[in-house]
Write an enzyme that holds these catalytic residues in place. Structure first.
Site, PDB file in Angstrom:
ATOM      1  N   TYR A  29      28.620  35.853  42.909  1.00  0.00           N
ATOM      2  CA  TYR A  29      29.381  35.265  44.029  1.00  0.00           C
ATOM      3  C   TYR A  29      29.070  33.791  44.273  1.00  0.00           C
ATOM      4  O   TYR A  29      29.735  33.164  45.101  1.00  0.00           O
ATOM      5  CB  TYR A  29      29.117  36.068  45.317  1.00  0.00           C
ATOM      6  N   ASN A  80      40.026  37.768  52.911  1.00  0.00           N
ATOM      7  CA  ASN A  80      39.226  38.327  51.826  1.00  0.00           C
ATOM      8  C   ASN A  80      38.767  39.698  52.312  1.00  0.00           C
ATOM      9  O   ASN A  80      37.811  39.811  53.075  1.00  0.00           O
ATOM     10  CB  ASN A  80      38.020  37.439  51.493  1.00  0.00           C
ATOM     11  N   ASP A  93      48.504  48.783  56.067  1.00  0.00           N
ATOM     12  CA  ASP A  93      49.489  49.083  57.119  1.00  0.00           C
ATOM     13  C   ASP A  93      49.463  48.028  58.223  1.00  0.00           C
ATOM     14  O   ASP A  93      50.512  47.628  58.729  1.00  0.00           O
ATOM     15  CB  ASP A  93      49.218  50.471  57.715  1.00  0.00           C
ATOM     16  N   HIS A 106      39.974  36.389  46.734  1.00  0.00           N
ATOM     17  CA  HIS A 106      38.697  36.924  46.245  1.00  0.00           C
ATOM     18  C   HIS A 106      37.954  35.787  45.571  1.00  0.00           C
ATOM     19  O   HIS A 106      38.554  35.028  44.790  1.00  0.00           O
ATOM     20  CB  HIS A 106      38.914  38.057  45.232  1.00  0.00           C
ATOM     21  N   ARG A 117      37.609  47.627  40.825  1.00  0.00           N
ATOM     22  CA  ARG A 117      37.949  46.461  41.655  1.00  0.00           C
ATOM     23  C   ARG A 117      39.347  45.916  41.369  1.00  0.00           C
ATOM     24  O   ARG A 117      39.820  45.003  42.057  1.00  0.00           O
ATOM     25  CB  ARG A 117      36.935  45.329  41.444  1.00  0.00           C
TER      26      ARG A 117
HETATM   27  C1  DHK Z   1      34.195  40.483  47.454  1.00  0.00           C
HETATM   28  C2  DHK Z   1      33.663  41.728  47.528  1.00  0.00           C
HETATM   29  O1  DHK Z   1      32.757  42.028  48.463  1.00  0.00           O
HETATM   30  C3  DHK Z   1      34.001  42.788  46.558  1.00  0.00           C
HETATM   31  O2  DHK Z   1      33.991  44.071  47.162  1.00  0.00           O
HETATM   32  C4  DHK Z   1      35.335  42.553  45.868  1.00  0.00           C
HETATM   33  C5  DHK Z   1      35.299  40.164  46.523  1.00  0.00           C
HETATM   34  C6  DHK Z   1      35.409  41.105  45.359  1.00  0.00           C
HETATM   35  C7  DHK Z   1      35.314  38.679  46.145  1.00  0.00           C
HETATM   36  O3  DHK Z   1      35.308  38.355  44.947  1.00  0.00           O
HETATM   37  O4  DHK Z   1      35.349  37.844  47.042  1.00  0.00           O
HETATM   38  O5  DHK Z   1      35.489  43.456  44.801  1.00  0.00           O
END
Ligand code: DHK
Length: 153
Positions: A29, A80, A93, A106, A117
């Protein structure tokens, strides 16, 4: 006399575990924190003439309620949904019910990751999806919404 119009309001909504950005699997991330994401969104919104309401929750019900609140109040949503992307019909919904253009973001490229995912319920209600571009995806989503609002779309 000039009457100034209120800036269009965009809700930037973040789902579960995004409060852990920067600490959480940085190799996946990245090192930016949620505060960094908020600062980027605030500065981008400023430049584009938008107001933002930036929030994060770990709760599905709270996220659903926030989406409902956008109806009649917001000009757009950047969302997100994190882990609720692949599980939450309630969130889908709510997005369909609120009738506000939403862009799904994402940070990671979900299609290069585990198969579970890949399938997003939320995408069905989104005008567009941005993934894999890191936190700049949020800025790009705001830019796209600003252009859509300008075009009156
Ligand atoms: C963030 C998350 O927490 C994951 O559950 C998703 C997403 C991806 C992101 O890439 O920001 O699968």
């Amino acid at each position: 006399m000039t009457v100034s119009q209120p800036l269009p309001l965009i809700a930037v909504l973040n789902g579960p575990n995004l409060n852990m950005l920067g600490l959480r699997q940085p190799e996946v991330y990245g090192r930016s924190t949620l505060d960094d994401v908020e600062a980027l969104c605030a500065e981008t919104a400023d430049r584009l003439g938008l107001a933002i309401d930036f929030r994060q929750t770990n709760g599905e019900g709270e996220l659903v309620s926030w989406v409902q609140e956008c109806r009649g109040k917001c000009a757009g949503i950047v969302i997100n949904p994190a882990g609720y992307t692949t599980t939450s019909i309630a969130l889908l919904d709510a997005l369909l019910a609120c009738e506000v253009p939403a862009i799904e973001v994402h940070i990671t490229n979900i299609h290069r990751r585990e198969e579970f995912r890949h399938k997003s319920f939320v995408s069905k209600a989104a005008v567009g999806v941005i993934c894999g571009l890191g936190i700049r995806g949020y800025a790009l989503a705001l830019q796209a919404l600003a252009e859509m609002i300008e075009e009156g779309a």
